[in-house]
Design an enzyme around this catalytic site. Structure first.
Site, PDB file in Angstrom:
ATOM      1  N   ASP A 309       0.875  -1.157   0.033  1.00 39.58           N
ATOM      2  CA  ASP A 309      -0.026  -0.079   0.114  1.00 39.58           C
ATOM      3  C   ASP A 309       0.906   1.201  -0.023  1.00 39.58           C
ATOM      4  O   ASP A 309       2.103   1.039   0.196  1.00 39.58           O
ATOM      5  CB  ASP A 309      -1.030  -0.092   1.167  1.00 39.58           C
ATOM      6  CG  ASP A 309      -2.283   0.907   0.758  1.00 39.58           C
ATOM      7  OD1 ASP A 309      -2.065   1.787  -0.085  1.00 39.58           O
ATOM      8  OD2 ASP A 309      -3.107   0.556   1.565  1.00 39.58           O
ATOM      9  N   GLU A 510     -10.726   7.071   3.668  1.00 37.95           N
ATOM     10  CA  GLU A 510      -9.897   6.616   4.637  1.00 37.95           C
ATOM     11  C   GLU A 510      -9.303   7.633   5.930  1.00 37.95           C
ATOM     12  O   GLU A 510      -9.049   8.687   5.499  1.00 37.95           O
ATOM     13  CB  GLU A 510      -8.672   5.686   4.140  1.00 37.95           C
ATOM     14  CG  GLU A 510      -7.917   6.540   3.313  1.00 37.95           C
ATOM     15  CD  GLU A 510      -6.873   5.547   2.546  1.00 37.95           C
ATOM     16  OE1 GLU A 510      -6.147   5.159   3.131  1.00 37.95           O
ATOM     17  OE2 GLU A 510      -6.621   5.952   1.394  1.00 37.95           O
TER      18      GLU A 510
HETATM   19  C1  BGC Z   1      -5.181   2.942   0.226  1.00 31.12           C
HETATM   20  C2  BGC Z   1      -5.172   2.113  -0.944  1.00 31.12           C
HETATM   21  C3  BGC Z   1      -5.288   2.705  -2.307  1.00 31.12           C
HETATM   22  C4  BGC Z   1      -3.591   3.474  -2.207  1.00 31.12           C
HETATM   23  C5  BGC Z   1      -3.507   4.162  -3.468  1.00 31.12           C
HETATM   24  C6  BGC Z   1      -3.928   4.048   0.337  1.00 31.12           C
HETATM   25  O1  BGC Z   1      -4.013   5.175   0.871  1.00 31.12           O
HETATM   26  O2  BGC Z   1      -5.151   2.558   1.369  1.00 31.12           O
HETATM   27  O3  BGC Z   1      -6.586   1.555  -0.904  1.00 31.12           O
HETATM   28  O4  BGC Z   1      -5.414   1.927  -3.305  1.00 31.12           O
HETATM   29  O5  BGC Z   1      -3.852   4.676  -1.341  1.00 31.12           O
HETATM   30  O6  BGC Z   1      -4.325   5.471  -3.673  1.00 31.12           O
END
Ligand code: BGC
Length: 617
Positions: A309, A510
């Site tokens: 990630d 998130e």
């Molecule tokens: C997230 C992932 C995402 C990645 C790229 C991260 O912060 O946890 O789900 O694919 O960013 O954008």
């Protein structure tokens, strides 16, 4: 009938096909002048081995880097460092946000990759998690929680197929989706990215989504993009629903709850899996060799590549070289890196550190070769060596088309869960005389779409993209004789025959979405109460990424619909409101009765609505 083959079967076919060419074509005289890796008729493993044998250590390590476009300040770095992959993370965009500008940007980076000695094409990825959601003008689908409520894998496959088509129209062939978290604690701010709380439902949807993205063959560049199941493993099981937190429990539980969707995705042919930021019993997943290599690659036979990630490697240790070494040895094949020149833990530092670790004998060359082979395999399978660029204007023209929107509208219809319908207030008549609509959610595309929409965290209002708000859809659905009044704050309602209240959560993704309280906003509850005071029956539509404790709003509503985060096609909501379709959605997670119950993630008491609940008419 179309016969689908899995990854292994396709490898066997490739080998047989190549053998038969060798036998029937006679001596391959002139072909010998072209390096084996550039000959598409050869089996992929031959091409991979040939290419690997020609690569220097620098070129191999370059392949293991995925740099964010926001960090690559000079596109020539793609050539200079022989970068293998790039991405546009949540907030990285081309200067103008439209399909043509995206294609142009991706093609530009690709052109630098093709200037390298071995001309290895670049893999470009985005988070197309509910449609090709970074790009203005695309169709935005319901978030996964809504798709889970449809319980309709065939529809989910169709939705991801449309997403793949829209991505291909911008020259992007890799989506960091589907998220196959089995979210347990809805205080987790990414609950809506999870199809539901049971491993069975998530597994079914995981396989459907992978089939939708990847299509019949990954090499069908016009309708296939590489899927990436994420986040391995236990991302939805962290204590207190903390994002990137710790999933605590024994291995049997981990396997029972969170592993089945990965099995299903692998069986469906997924060739990329993203590692979770979270930990298992205190150990960071990015460092967990047992789970990444032992379970996923060896036991489950995952032959694709593992991507970290974003800066996930950095969390292993304050000493970056140590972190890089641990992650790569644990099984991470490709490092997603959001930082560039002049920053700490940049892609340049990753390259230097990994090279040093190889020189010091701390990362074996066999591990590097294995990682690079996995990445190259995907590139060969996708046909990137033969077709690195976007070249189908028809796909670009079809972005946001009526046909694509129709699929999303069906997803919306099927995702709505009817939780209450007193005195059969629904469906509403299209010839109702006076319909009053209240709540800011009624006329706000951004709120309807939620996070991961144009901007990482989403946004309210017209900052997003084209589509139909619920209010606009209602206006379109009713008869010419009907009066529709919009009163955002429910003020001055007179002579209404019914009131539709659209309330719920404001956009988040998130981090920002983590919550300790899951009550409906008191302002929303007051709005529904005010609407009820008008004397007309109130139909409440809840826009949210998870169940909220409705409090008085449920009692004050004659009908109550969980609409989740439906995306751009508000007409799907109107279809159900006015009875063009019967509601068929069923809860993909239990609905807690009290905030305490939700906060303790303790659903041992009676939930307000059980898993699978959903009324119809
Ligand atoms: C997230 C992932 C995402 C990645 C790229 C991260 O912060 O946890 O789900 O694919 O960013 O954008």
């Amino acid at each position: 009938m179309t016969i689908k083959f899995n990854f292994r079967q396709r490898c066997i076919f490739n080998c047989l096909a190549a053998l038969s060419i060798a036998f029937t074509a006679g001596p391959l005289v002139r072909a010998e002048e072209v390096p084996a890796y550039l000959r598409p008729n050869l089996p992929i493993d031959t091409r991979v081995r040939d290419l690997l044998s020609r690569m220097t250590l620098d070129e191999k390590i370059g392949q293991m880097v995925q740099a964010d476009s926001g960090a690559v300040t000079n596109a020539a770095d793609v050539q200079k460092y022989a970068l293998g992959a790039m991405l546009s993370g949540g907030n990285s965009k081309p200067p103008e946000n439209n399909p043509a500008a995206w294609s142009k940007m991706v093609d530009e980076y690709e052109s630098w990759a093709l200037k390298t000695r071995l001309k290895i094409p670049l893999l470009y990825g985005v988070d197309a998690v509910h449609g090709h959601n970074d790009v203005i003008g695309t169709v935005i689908f319901p978030h996964n929680i809504g798709l889970g409520a449809t319980h309709d894998p065939a529809l989910v496959e169709e939705a991801e197929h449309v997403t793949a088509l829209e991505m291909a129209g911008t020259g992007i062939r890799w989506s960091f989706a589907p998220c196959i978290a089995v979210a347990q604690d809805e205080r987790w701010g990414r609950t809506y990215e999870s199809f539901g709380q049971s491993p069975g439902l998530v597994s079914e949807m995981a396989a459907a989504a992978v089939r939708g993205f990847q299509g019949r063959e990954l090499s069908d560049r016009n309708d296939s993009v590489l899927a990436c199941a994420k986040h391995f493993i236990g991302d939805g099981g962290t204590e207190d629903g903390v994002d990137q937190g710790d999933t605590v429990g024994d291995e049997a539980t981990l396997r029972k709850l969170y592993l089945p969707p990965y099995r299903a995705a692998i069986r469906a042919g997924v060739e990329c899996i993203m590692v979770s930021y979270s930990s298992w019993n205190g150990e960071k997943m990015h460092a967990n060799k047992y789970l990444l290599t032992g379970v996923l690659k060896q036991e489950l036979g995952f032959k694709g590549f593992l991507v970290s990630d974003d800066a996930g490697i950095d969390q292993i240790s304050p000493d970056y070289q140590d972190a890089v070494e641990t992650a790569v040895n644990a099984g991470v094949d490709l490092a997603m890196i959001p930082r560039g020149p002049g920053e700490t833990n940049s892609y340049i530092e990753f390259i230097q550190d990994l090279k040093a670790s190889v020189a010091e004998g701390k990362v074996p060359l066999t591990r590097i070769d294995d990682a690079v082979s996995r990445i190259l395999w995907a590139k060969f399978e996708m046909g990137l060596f033969e077709h690195p660029y976007t070249d189908d204007p028809a796909l670009t023209a079809a972005i946001g088309s009526a046909a694509h929107r129709q699929v999303a509208r069906r997803c919306v219809r099927e995702s709505l869960v009817l939780l209450k319908n007193e005195n059969h207030v629904l469906p509403l008549s299209k010839t109702i005389k006076h319909l009053v609509v209240v709540g800011e959610g009624a006329d706000d595309l951004g709120m309807q779409c939620g996070g991961w929409t144009i901007a990482w965290q989403g946004g309210m209002g017209a900052v997003t993209t084209g589509g139909t708000t619920i209010l606009a859809a209602i206006r379109r659905a009713v008869s010419p004789e009907t009066t529709v009044t919009y009163s955002p704050d429910a003020g001055g309602i007179t002579n209404a025959d019914a009131v539709v209240a659209v309330v719920g959560e404001l956009p988040y993704a998130e981090g920002k979405g983590n919550a300790t309280e899951l009550n409906l906003d008191p302002g929303d509850a007051a709005l529904v109460e005010k609407a009820k005071a008008s004397g007309a029956p109130v139909v409440t539509i809840l826009l949210s990424g998870r169940p909220l404790i409705p409090g008085s709003a449920l009692d004050n509503s004659a009908a109550f619909i969980a609409a989740w985060l439906p995306g751009t096609e508000g007409q799907g909501v109107a279809d159900v409101l006015f009875g063009d379709c019967r509601p068929t959605g069923k809860l993909p997670r239990e609905w807690p009765r009290t905030a305490d119950q939700a906060a303790a993630n303790d659903l041992t008491g009676e939930p307000l609505f059980p898993l699978g609940f959903g009324l119809t008419y």
